[in-house]
Design a protein around this motif. Structure first.
Motif, PDB file in Angstrom:
ATOM      1  N   PHE A   1       0.850  -1.190   0.000  1.00 32.68           N
ATOM      2  CA  PHE A   1       0.000   0.000   0.000  1.00 32.68           C
ATOM      3  C   PHE A   1       0.887   1.242   0.000  1.00 32.68           C
ATOM      4  CE2 PHE A   1      -0.170  -1.330   4.645  1.00 32.68           C
ATOM      5  CZ  PHE A   1       0.744  -0.396   5.110  1.00 32.68           C
ATOM      6  N   GLU A   2       0.256   2.372  -0.219  1.00 36.03           N
ATOM      7  CA  GLU A   2       0.968   3.646  -0.201  1.00 36.03           C
ATOM      8  C   GLU A   2       0.409   4.525   0.908  1.00 36.03           C
ATOM      9  OE1 GLU A   2       1.046   5.552  -4.005  1.00 36.03           O
ATOM     10  OE2 GLU A   2       2.781   4.392  -4.668  1.00 36.03           O
ATOM     11  N   ILE A   3       1.305   5.234   1.561  1.00 33.40           N
ATOM     12  CA  ILE A   3       0.941   6.180   2.604  1.00 33.40           C
ATOM     13  C   ILE A   3       1.014   7.583   2.004  1.00 33.40           C
ATOM     14  CG2 ILE A   3       1.564   7.110   4.868  1.00 33.40           C
ATOM     15  CD1 ILE A   3       2.971   4.401   5.410  1.00 33.40           C
ATOM     16  N   THR A   4      -0.057   8.343   2.154  1.00 32.88           N
ATOM     17  CA  THR A   4      -0.096   9.712   1.649  1.00 32.88           C
ATOM     18  C   THR A   4      -0.264  10.662   2.823  1.00 32.88           C
ATOM     19  OG1 THR A   4      -1.115   8.971  -0.418  1.00 32.88           O
ATOM     20  CG2 THR A   4      -1.249  11.317   0.088  1.00 32.88           C
ATOM     21  N   LEU A   5       0.699  11.537   2.997  1.00 32.56           N
ATOM     22  CA  LEU A   5       0.632  12.489   4.111  1.00 32.56           C
ATOM     23  C   LEU A   5      -0.342  13.618   3.782  1.00 32.56           C
ATOM     24  CD1 LEU A   5       4.372  12.798   5.179  1.00 32.56           C
ATOM     25  CD2 LEU A   5       2.660  11.114   5.849  1.00 32.56           C
ATOM     26  N   PRO A   6      -0.897  14.259   4.803  1.00 30.97           N
ATOM     27  CA  PRO A   6      -1.851  15.345   4.554  1.00 30.97           C
ATOM     28  C   PRO A   6      -1.201  16.486   3.779  1.00 30.97           C
ATOM     29  CG  PRO A   6      -1.233  15.261   6.877  1.00 30.97           C
ATOM     30  CD  PRO A   6      -0.689  14.029   6.249  1.00 30.97           C
TER      31      PRO A   6
ATOM     32  N   ARG B   1      -4.894  -9.749  -6.522  1.00 29.65           N
ATOM     33  CA  ARG B   1      -5.599  -8.996  -5.480  1.00 29.65           C
ATOM     34  C   ARG B   1      -6.859  -8.404  -6.095  1.00 29.65           C
ATOM     35  NH1 ARG B   1      -2.753  -4.164  -2.189  1.00 29.65           N
ATOM     36  NH2 ARG B   1      -2.533  -5.746  -0.552  1.00 29.65           N
ATOM     37  N   SER B   2      -7.978  -8.554  -5.422  1.00 30.08           N
ATOM     38  CA  SER B   2      -9.248  -8.048  -5.942  1.00 30.08           C
ATOM     39  C   SER B   2      -9.767  -6.840  -5.180  1.00 30.08           C
ATOM     40  CB  SER B   2     -10.311  -9.157  -5.903  1.00 30.08           C
ATOM     41  OG  SER B   2     -10.540  -9.583  -4.563  1.00 30.08           O
ATOM     42  N   THR B   3      -9.067  -6.416  -4.125  1.00 25.44           N
ATOM     43  CA  THR B   3      -9.570  -5.326  -3.293  1.00 25.44           C
ATOM     44  C   THR B   3      -8.658  -4.096  -3.379  1.00 25.44           C
ATOM     45  OG1 THR B   3      -8.352  -6.060  -1.341  1.00 25.44           O
ATOM     46  CG2 THR B   3     -10.555  -6.967  -1.674  1.00 25.44           C
ATOM     47  N   THR B   4      -9.205  -2.959  -2.986  1.00 26.66           N
ATOM     48  CA  THR B   4      -8.421  -1.734  -2.795  1.00 26.66           C
ATOM     49  C   THR B   4      -8.937  -1.054  -1.524  1.00 26.66           C
ATOM     50  OG1 THR B   4      -9.927  -0.600  -4.315  1.00 26.66           O
ATOM     51  CG2 THR B   4      -7.823  -1.315  -5.212  1.00 26.66           C
ATOM     52  N   ASP B   5      -8.789  -1.736  -0.405  1.00 27.16           N
ATOM     53  CA  ASP B   5      -9.202  -1.169   0.876  1.00 27.16           C
ATOM     54  C   ASP B   5      -8.345   0.047   1.209  1.00 27.16           C
ATOM     55  OD1 ASP B   5     -11.111  -3.134   1.215  1.00 27.16           O
ATOM     56  OD2 ASP B   5      -9.759  -4.474   2.288  1.00 27.16           O
ATOM     57  N   ALA B   6      -8.886   0.956   2.006  1.00 27.90           N
ATOM     58  CA  ALA B   6      -8.158   2.170   2.375  1.00 27.90           C
ATOM     59  C   ALA B   6      -8.668   2.683   3.714  1.00 27.90           C
ATOM     60  CB  ALA B   6      -8.319   3.240   1.299  1.00 27.90           C
ATOM     61  N   VAL B   7      -7.789   3.398   4.433  1.00 28.10           N
ATOM     62  CA  VAL B   7      -8.174   4.035   5.691  1.00 28.10           C
ATOM     63  C   VAL B   7      -7.548   5.422   5.760  1.00 28.10           C
ATOM     64  CG1 VAL B   7      -8.484   1.926   7.043  1.00 28.10           C
ATOM     65  CG2 VAL B   7      -6.218   2.992   6.903  1.00 28.10           C
ATOM     66  N   ALA B   8      -8.178   6.295   6.524  1.00 25.52           N
ATOM     67  CA  ALA B   8      -7.619   7.605   6.844  1.00 25.52           C
ATOM     68  C   ALA B   8      -7.330   7.642   8.341  1.00 25.52           C
ATOM     69  CB  ALA B   8      -8.593   8.711   6.450  1.00 25.52           C
ATOM     70  N   LEU B   9      -6.179   8.187   8.697  1.00 31.46           N
ATOM     71  CA  LEU B   9      -5.746   8.214  10.096  1.00 31.46           C
ATOM     72  C   LEU B   9      -5.493   9.647  10.539  1.00 31.46           C
ATOM     73  CD1 LEU B   9      -3.062   5.354   9.944  1.00 31.46           C
ATOM     74  CD2 LEU B   9      -5.513   5.128  10.373  1.00 31.46           C
ATOM     75  N   SER B  10      -5.727   9.903  11.800  1.00 30.25           N
ATOM     76  CA  SER B  10      -5.406  11.202  12.385  1.00 30.25           C
ATOM     77  C   SER B  10      -3.881  11.335  12.475  1.00 30.25           C
ATOM     78  CB  SER B  10      -6.024  11.330  13.775  1.00 30.25           C
ATOM     79  OG  SER B  10      -5.492  12.446  14.441  1.00 30.25           O
ATOM     80  N   PRO B  11      -3.298  12.433  12.012  1.00 28.13           N
ATOM     81  CA  PRO B  11      -1.831  12.583  12.071  1.00 28.13           C
ATOM     82  C   PRO B  11      -1.282  12.600  13.495  1.00 28.13           C
ATOM     83  CG  PRO B  11      -2.821  14.210  10.598  1.00 28.13           C
ATOM     84  CD  PRO B  11      -3.945  13.582  11.367  1.00 28.13           C
ATOM     85  N   THR B  12      -2.093  13.003  14.459  1.00 26.98           N
ATOM     86  CA  THR B  12      -1.610  13.123  15.840  1.00 26.98           C
ATOM     87  C   THR B  12      -1.854  11.865  16.666  1.00 26.98           C
ATOM     88  OG1 THR B  12      -3.714  14.198  16.417  1.00 26.98           O
ATOM     89  CG2 THR B  12      -1.850  15.622  15.866  1.00 26.98           C
TER      90      THR B  12
ATOM     91  N   ILE C   1     -12.563   2.692   3.783  1.00 23.87           N
ATOM     92  CA  ILE C   1     -13.258   2.106   2.637  1.00 23.87           C
ATOM     93  C   ILE C   1     -13.054   0.601   2.705  1.00 23.87           C
ATOM     94  CG2 ILE C   1     -13.296   1.839   0.134  1.00 23.87           C
ATOM     95  CD1 ILE C   1     -12.609   4.725  -0.168  1.00 23.87           C
ATOM     96  N   ASP C   2     -14.151  -0.105   2.925  1.00 22.86           N
ATOM     97  CA  ASP C   2     -14.141  -1.565   2.904  1.00 22.86           C
ATOM     98  C   ASP C   2     -14.626  -1.990   1.523  1.00 22.86           C
ATOM     99  OD1 ASP C   2     -14.912  -4.313   3.070  1.00 22.86           O
ATOM    100  OD2 ASP C   2     -14.945  -4.139   5.247  1.00 22.86           O
ATOM    101  N   TYR C   3     -13.718  -2.568   0.741  1.00 22.73           N
ATOM    102  CA  TYR C   3     -14.034  -2.872  -0.656  1.00 22.73           C
ATOM    103  C   TYR C   3     -15.276  -3.746  -0.781  1.00 22.73           C
ATOM    104  CZ  TYR C   3     -13.035  -3.852  -5.591  1.00 22.73           C
ATOM    105  OH  TYR C   3     -13.108  -3.949  -6.947  1.00 22.73           O
TER     106      TYR C   3
ATOM    107  N   GLY D   1      -6.175  14.156   7.066  1.00 20.79           N
ATOM    108  CA  GLY D   1      -5.601  12.984   7.692  1.00 20.79           C
ATOM    109  C   GLY D   1      -4.606  12.290   6.787  1.00 20.79           C
ATOM    110  N   ILE D   2      -3.995  11.236   7.312  1.00 19.39           N
ATOM    111  CA  ILE D   2      -3.056  10.410   6.555  1.00 19.39           C
ATOM    112  C   ILE D   2      -3.861   9.353   5.803  1.00 19.39           C
ATOM    113  CG2 ILE D   2      -1.096   8.845   6.714  1.00 19.39           C
ATOM    114  CD1 ILE D   2      -0.423  10.176   9.401  1.00 19.39           C
ATOM    115  N   GLY D   3      -3.627   9.232   4.505  1.00  9.98           N
ATOM    116  CA  GLY D   3      -4.308   8.214   3.714  1.00  9.98           C
ATOM    117  C   GLY D   3      -3.432   6.997   3.521  1.00  9.98           C
ATOM    118  N   VAL D   4      -4.005   5.830   3.704  1.00 11.87           N
ATOM    119  CA  VAL D   4      -3.300   4.571   3.456  1.00 11.87           C
ATOM    120  C   VAL D   4      -4.199   3.736   2.553  1.00 11.87           C
ATOM    121  CG1 VAL D   4      -2.193   2.552   4.463  1.00 11.87           C
ATOM    122  CG2 VAL D   4      -2.285   4.687   5.757  1.00 11.87           C
ATOM    123  N   ALA D   5      -3.741   3.454   1.324  1.00 16.48           N
ATOM    124  CA  ALA D   5      -4.581   2.768   0.332  1.00 16.48           C
ATOM    125  C   ALA D   5      -3.816   1.628  -0.320  1.00 16.48           C
ATOM    126  CB  ALA D   5      -5.058   3.753  -0.734  1.00 16.48           C
ATOM    127  N   GLU D   6      -4.473   0.487  -0.422  1.00 17.91           N
ATOM    128  CA  GLU D   6      -3.867  -0.664  -1.104  1.00 17.91           C
ATOM    129  C   GLU D   6      -3.637  -0.328  -2.571  1.00 17.91           C
ATOM    130  OE1 GLU D   6      -5.834  -4.285   1.571  1.00 17.91           O
ATOM    131  OE2 GLU D   6      -6.629  -3.815  -0.426  1.00 17.91           O
TER     132      GLU D   6
END
Length: 472
Positions: A301-306, A323-334, A342-344, A312-317
């Motif tokens: 996956f790739e981490i994208t800083l704000p 692989r059939s999915t591209t799940d992703a989450v956003a995280l609080s920087p602090t 995103i649940d595929y 927030g910080i984006g983390v996306a497959e």
């Protein structure tokens, strides 16, 4: 004693009582044959270029493993350094640039990529620094476009717009818009010929043109499904037809969901330019990876800083073979708490999943080398079909007259020979398809206008000067 009569077999010389071969009033064959001919002659060059460039692009991931092996591959060195330390090593290579993200090594033999905002890299591009995860050694750097290395980026541009920018995309859209028409028209003509050959089998030796036709149609049938698939998925990327596809997907709720990285639930700041520098926020990359893993987002996956405060910080497959999915989450920087996900399996509609899988199949990512080889085989098959088609056109040329003569087009008047209902339905369908696929519609209209003009000129030349004026 009478002499016995001896009967000799003689070829029959009686005239045939079969009616002359004509198309039935409701037959679509004359129209489809002429349309297939015109599209094959005038649109095939665009399809040919798309096939060659598409085949090269499909092979890019495999080629890149050799071209960029010095920065992509590393030896397994045991326990890797912390990602935060790897980012610090990368920062020493470009101390004046701001880190915008990271792609952690997904296997023991891959390097880590650290992304920087670099205006000198070009529009929408970032500077990727490749770090040995075991020693912190800087292996090299490249300007990347949404994570794609220069070779893939260049081949992608060649396939999409021939490196001519936005105006060049007309070529690829024209090819994608006509490809399915040519393929399905060929299927109809293949079926009609097989039916006719069963009713009236020929005992003559096949001619050179018949041999070319056999190759043309046989290979075309083998790659038919692939051609229709590539046409449908290619249209989604086009400029004019792609806008209609996007509008349809929006109206039907078939769009791919976007990760909300805005803290507080607002949707501002989506689609930020990856070349824009992120604000200075100390990030514990190892904790980001651990949190994403617990949330079900798996490497690679790739981490994208704000890119701006309040994000927030984006983390996306990212794409991975099988692989059939591209799940992703956003995280609080602090706090690194999950603020959005995103649940595929849950958030993608069925059509959105089909579209996503289709795009990855089209690009050769879904099934790795197997996917790439399949696309390459389809490209080679399409080249064979086009070359044989032009060969048939040449073999059909008159043997007398000008040395520059080429094969004559099939007989015109296919719509006039249809029943009124079939003709109205055909014209209506052409108008509707031409509206949804504008370049197909305009080029089809150009074919009709030019064909009608040529027919008018020929009639004017063959009409005797003494003929009475036509009555309307």
């Amino acid at each position: 004693m009478s002499t016995p009569e001896i009967e000799l077999d003689r070829p029959s010389v009686e005239p045939s009582t079969d009616p002359p071969q004509r198309s039935r009033p409701h037959s679509f064959r004359p129209l489809i044959l002429r349309l297939h001919f015109y599209a094959g002659v005038f649109v095939a060059p665009f399809i040919l270029i798309a096939a060659v460039t598409g085949g090269l692009y499909a092979a890019a991931p495999t080629i890149e493993k050799f071209v960029y092996s010095d920065i992509l591959a590393v030896d397994d060195g045991g326990a890797p350094l912390q990602l935060t330390k790897q980012a610090a090593f990368a920062q020493t290579a470009f101390p004046n640039l701001q880190i915008t993200g990271m792609r952690p090594a997904a296997t023991a033999r891959e390097s880590t990529r650290v992304y920087f905002a670099d205006p000198s890299a070009g529009a929408e591009k970032q500077r990727a620094v490749f770090v040995d995860p075991y020693t912190g050694e800087i292996l090299g750097n490249e300007a990347v476009w949404f994570g794609y290395l220069p070779l893939s980026t260049w081949l992608d541009g060649l396939h999409r717009h021939l490196q001519l920018g936005e105006p060049g995309r007309i070529y690829s859209e024209l090819a994608a818009s006509w490809l399915w028409v040519v393929a399905l028209g060929g299927l109809y003509l293949w079926w009609a010929k097989r039916r006719r050959d069963k009713l009236r089998p020929s005992e003559r030796a096949p001619s050179k043109r018949a041999t070319s036709l056999k190759w043309h149609s046989s290979v075309g049938m083998w790659v038919l499904l692939g051609l229709v698939f590539l046409s449908a998925t290619g249209i989604t990327w086009s400029t004019y037809a792609g806008a209609n596809v996007k509008e349809l997907r929006t109206e039907m709720g078939w769009e791919r969901p976007s990760l909300d990285t805005t803290l507080g639930g607002e949707h501002a700041g989506h689609g930020a330019d990856p070349s824009v520098a992120a604000p200075t926020v100390p990030i514990d990359y190892d904790q980001v990876v651990a949190t994403a893993d617990r949330a079900g987002v798996e490497l690679p996956f790739e981490i994208t800083l704000p890119a701006e405060p309040g994000q927030g910080i984006g983390v996306a497959e990212i794409d991975k073979s099988f692989r059939s999915t591209t799940d992703a989450v956003a995280l609080s920087p602090t706090t690194l708490a999950v603020t959005s996900k995103i649940d595929y399996a849950r958030d993608y509609s069925f059509v959105a999943k089909l579209a996503d899988w289709g795009i990855r199949l089209h690009m050769g990512f879904m099934f790795g080398l197997l996917n790439q080889l399949l696309l390459l085989a389809i490209a080679i098959g399409l080249l064979t079909v086009i070359v044989r088609g032009y060969l048939m056109w040449w073999q059909r040329r008159p043997t007398r007259g000008s040395a520059w003569a080429v094969g004559r087009p099939p007989q015109r008047g296919g719509i006039r020979r249809m029943s009124p209902i079939a003709a109205v339905l055909t014209v209506g369908a052409a108008v509707a398809i031409g509206w949804f696929l504008p370049l197909l519609g305009w080029s089809l209209l150009a074919f009709v206008v030019v064909d009608a003009a040529i027919a008018g000129v020929k009639r004017a030349r063959t009409t005797p000067a003494t003929a009475p004026p036509a009555k309307y």
